[in-house]
Design a protein around this motif. Structure first.
Motif, mmCIF file in Angstrom:
data_model
loop_
_atom_site.group_PDB
_atom_site.id
_atom_site.type_symbol
_atom_site.label_atom_id
_atom_site.label_comp_id
_atom_site.label_asym_id
_atom_site.label_seq_id
_atom_site.Cartn_x
_atom_site.Cartn_y
_atom_site.Cartn_z
ATOM 1 N N LYS A 282 -2.402 6.164 -7.247
ATOM 2 C CA LYS A 282 -1.004 6.452 -7.562
ATOM 3 C C LYS A 282 -0.122 5.233 -7.778
ATOM 4 O O LYS A 282 1.027 5.368 -8.165
ATOM 5 C CB LYS A 282 -0.398 7.301 -6.424
ATOM 6 N N MET A 283 -0.595 4.026 -7.489
ATOM 7 C CA MET A 283 0.332 2.890 -7.467
ATOM 8 C C MET A 283 -0.004 1.816 -8.494
ATOM 9 O O MET A 283 0.503 0.704 -8.404
ATOM 10 C CB MET A 283 0.339 2.248 -6.063
ATOM 11 N N VAL B 279 -5.251 6.422 -1.981
ATOM 12 C CA VAL B 279 -3.968 6.842 -2.543
ATOM 13 C C VAL B 279 -3.355 5.719 -3.376
ATOM 14 O O VAL B 279 -2.827 5.955 -4.469
ATOM 15 C CB VAL B 279 -3.009 7.283 -1.419
ATOM 16 N N LEU C 160 0.856 -1.185 0.000
ATOM 17 C CA LEU C 160 0.000 0.000 0.000
ATOM 18 C C LEU C 160 0.895 1.239 0.000
ATOM 19 O O LEU C 160 2.100 1.154 0.267
ATOM 20 C CB LEU C 160 -0.888 0.003 1.243
ATOM 21 N N ALA C 161 0.288 2.392 -0.262
ATOM 22 C CA ALA C 161 1.097 3.607 -0.353
ATOM 23 C C ALA C 161 1.785 3.920 0.978
ATOM 24 O O ALA C 161 2.924 4.381 1.004
ATOM 25 C CB ALA C 161 0.226 4.783 -0.789
#
Ligand code: CU
Lengths: 220, 564
Positions: free
Chosen positions: B195-196, B191, B120-121
């Protein structure tokens, strides 16, 4: 996983510094939306009761010292300025200035809390704290204020929750200060300063709403 | 990337590599490597263990309720004790089991793998969220041990703020703290999804499970802080004597209900949306078809999340809110049923002409659809202003929300646990026992809660332990069903434990399922993939997978025997 592209400042889950920075920024904004909803509950209660008990709210609001509140607003705005300058210094890689501005921000933040404590103490003296000892007979021109206790309940709830956020902010600043003295931040890595700055500005903006809602509702 | 990996990529046909390789489970041993882990998969396991504990506590209290209600008289508990029992059941199940259930366990484990990320972020925040959850749980358990709380899980004022003698403060603090674990999980998911994502993994290539968790995360982030401030206001009122809901000062107790339900209605969607995500995955896999109406399902998740914020007043039709407000809330409640119905239609269409495999996960998913349908449609009864006046605060409501929360969320949760168990542990569960207990849960559930619809419609009120004797037959049926249901829940607990040691080795993709999580090994390595995954195809490409694997010989026998 030892990847050549990974330097020590990029956490293992990110591909590069840019992704890390973007993720942190999105994360902080998401958190601030949460915070808006959190204060939103209080502001909702405020709106409903102010609408319902306009007279009492006007009378009670007049007891608050508008100039002390004004002074505190200015203190907080200046702290936001020093915070912004601190972020700028971090971006430029200017360690000395960064440390200086963080310290300045902390001083202004602490000053705000000091003034707030003084205001609270005054309320205790004048029996304006809700509870069995509360009594309020209005101010000249506004003698009828049967629901003033609700105003003061909201006053303490709203400013109290805000002050708690200031204390958390000061904690973050202490953490930043330690890191910046150690020289962790540079032109390539200043993200924590930036996102702590976001938080600080947010707490400032909340006060910009609280000040008129609580102090300025009947000052024509 | 690391090209000197010890084991070659195992092909998707299910050939099992015998080499013992490093995975997230055997990467490190010792209690510290678990309690200080930043690996989302280990945190998911920590959550899995802790929510199971809370589920069992909540279940024990459910058993007490059903025991007391077998006869119309008060047999076991005084009225006050009974109030505490049903309150504890509600609090444990809602705040400590249902809300974290799928997101914090399956979501935590799968979202990063499904988007092709290493974690995870914010792994540290993820671990923090588990600690927050446990600390909140300990506060609430302490309150329970000291004497409990009797307000109902809804904490209505002024009872909770002024009159109740229970440990409202301590329980409130526990729930407040736990709320932040849910906020942090939601934040992390949002997030991560933004973003990932791996190269090539556009939004419309995301598995629907990710979409569903994303939508649920929006609710966690937007709703939870509102109930948190509501609890803070009660605490300020009880603890410091501030009066925000106190009628004596002119305060409005109904305001608390507004604030509470602004979160607690959408909270139902925190429970059900991830469940719908699980069902979408299972449905496509065991119908061996591309999911029907991918975009409809994806957007209906967002639609539910958004409209779900506009319906809270349907809990307050008889609380004295304006009748115009009632009409609007009723209307929106009917509207929010539409996206849910869209999903059900799409799942049904997915199964149409599919080659359905009646595996355990599929049986849970089918059970979900049936029970959720009953729960959802009876929800429309409750949303109708006139009908609600008749059924408000009766067992009809109790039956309705158990059909949604247990028939929906818990069925999906169990289905998901079975579906991804091979991925999480590397072992297969015993299929026969799995199907048997899925059937038992379905039968037991209906036996428990269907009679409550009838009892409620005939007027049996909720939250009473003494009732008119004519309702006894329904209560006896219900308590008998609860026993069956309880056994149905215990069996998986036993065989899943058993399978950790004795289960057949699973291989990377025992279901020949689509999705990035099935491309990596089972269990996955600490950073999920030994290579950078790149997505170059649409999701749910089951026709391609089956075309490919019919050319090769599958060595894995489990699927073969399942083709009916
Ligand atoms: Cu609702």
């Amino acid at each position: 996983m030892s990847d050549a592209a990974h330097n020590s400042l990029v956490a293992h889950q990110f591909d590069d510094a840019r992704q890390q920075q973007e993720a942190a920024t999105v994360g902080m904004w998401t958190f601030l939306i949460t915070e808006i909803m959190f204060f939103g509950g209080l502001i909702l209660a405020y709106m409903i009761y102010r609408n319902q008990f306009a007279e009492s709210f006007h009378a009670a609001s007049r007891v608050l010292d508008v100039w002390v509140g004004c002074f505190n607003t200015c203190v907080l705005l200046v702290s936001s300025l020093t915070m912004a300058l601190g972020v700028r210094a971090a971006q430029m890689g200017d360690r000395k200035k960064l440390v200086l501005f963080i310290i300045a921000t902390m001083i202004f933040g602490a000053a705000f809390l000091g003034v707030k404590a003084y205001e609270y103490a005054e309320k205790f003296e004048h029996h304006l704290v809700p509870g069995p000892t509360f009594h309020f007979h209005g101010v000249p021109g506004h003698e009828h204020a049967p629901n003033a206790e609700i105003f003061f309940s909201l006053y303490f709830a709203m400013t109290g929750v805000h002050a708690l956020h200031m204390i958390v902010g000061l904690g973050l600043m202490t953490w930043l200060l330690r890191k910046s003295i150690k020289g962790t931040f540079s032109k390539d890595y200043y993200n924590p300063v930036e996102i702590c700055g976001l938080y600080w500005h947010f707490v400032d903006i909340v006060w910009i709403f609280l000040y008129p809602l609580l102090y300025l509702i009947d000052r024509s | 990337m690391d090209t000197t990996s010890t084991v070659e990529r195992v092909s998707a046909t299910g050939i099992i590599s015998d080499t013992i390789r490093t995975n997230f489970l055997n990467a490190d041993y010792g209690i510290k490597s678990w309690l200080l882990t930043k690996d989302h998969k280990r945190i998911a396991i920590l959550y899995l263990i802790s929510i199971t504990v809370f589920f069992m506590i909540g279940g024990a209290f459910a058993a007490m309720i059903r025991m007391e209600l077998i006869t119309p008289e008060a047999d076991v508990f005084t009225s006050e004790a009974y109030n505490k029992v049903f309150t504890t059941h509600g609090i444990m199940m809602v705040f400590f089991f249902l809300i974290p259930s799928i997101p914090a366990t399956l979501g935590n484990f799968l979202v990063p793998v499904m988007v092709g990320a290493r974690d995870l972020a914010f792994p540290r925040i993820n671990l923090l969220s588990w600690y927050i959850y446990v600390i909140g749980g300990l506060f609430t358990l302490t309150a329970l041990v000291l004497g409990g709380v009797d307000t109902g899980w809804t904490f209505y004022t002024p009872y909770s703020s002024t009159y109740s003698n229970g440990y409202v403060m301590l329980t409130g603090i526990g729930i407040f703290i736990t709320g932040f674990s849910s906020i942090l999980t939601g934040l992390n998911f949002i997030v991560t999804v933004h973003k990932m994502r791996a190269p090539g993994l556009g939004w419309f290539r995301l598995p629907l499970f990710v979409w569903a968790n994303y939508a649920a995360s929006l609710i966690m982030v937007l709703g939870t802080p509102v109930v948190a401030i509501g609890i803070v206001m009660i605490a300020l009122e009880r603890g410091l004597g501030l009066g925000i809901f106190d009628p004596r000062l002119g305060g409005d107790p109904v305001l608390f209900q507004h604030i509470f339900w602004f979160y607690s209605h959408p909270a139902v969607y925190i429970m059900i949306l991830p469940g719908m995500g699980v069902v979408s995955e299972i449905m496509a896999c065991f119908s061996r078809r591309h999911i029907f109406g991918y975009k409809f399902i994806a957007f209906s998740s967002l639609g539910i999340a958004i409209i779900g914020f506009l319906v809270w007043g349907h809990h307050m039709f008889v609380s004295g809110q304006s009748s115009y407000a009632g009409i609007v809330f009723s209307l929106f409640t009917f509207i929010v049923a539409v996206p849910s119905a869209i999903k059900v239609f799409n799942w049904t269409a997915t199964m149409h002409k599919g080659r359905i495999v009646y595996s355990t996960p599929m049986m849970y998913a089918l059970g979900f659809i049936g029970l959720f349908l009953v729960g959802g449609l009876t929800g429309l009864f409750c949303a109708s202003l006139g009908v609600d006046i008749h059924i408000h605060d009766t067992y009809f409501i109790v039956a309705h929300f158990h059909y949604v929360m247990v028939g929906g969320s818990v069925m999906a949760y169990l289905g998901g646990i079975h579906f991804w168990w091979p991925k999480m542990t590397g072992r297969m569960y015993p299929e026969g026992w799995g199907r048997f207990s899925a059937l038992l849960v379905f039968v037991g559930f209906n036996l428990t809660f269907f009679p409550q619809f009838i009892a409620g419609y005939l007027g049996m009120p909720r939250r009473y332990h003494v009732y008119p004797p004519e309702f006894q037959i329904y209560n006896v049926l219900s308590s008998g069903g609860a026993l069956v249901l309880g056994i149905g829940f215990m069996i998986p607990l036993i065989y899943l434990f058993w399978s950790l040691k004795y289960g057949e080795k699973a291989g990377p993709n025992p279901w020949r399922a689509a999705g990035l999580e099935w491309e990596t090994t089972s269990p996955p390595p600490t950073f999920n993939f030994d290579y950078q995954p790149v997505v170059d195809h649409e999701p749910y490409n089951y026709s391609e997978i089956d075309a490919r694997s019919s050319a090769t010989v599958s060595t894995h026998s489990v699927q073969e025997e399942q083709h009916v």
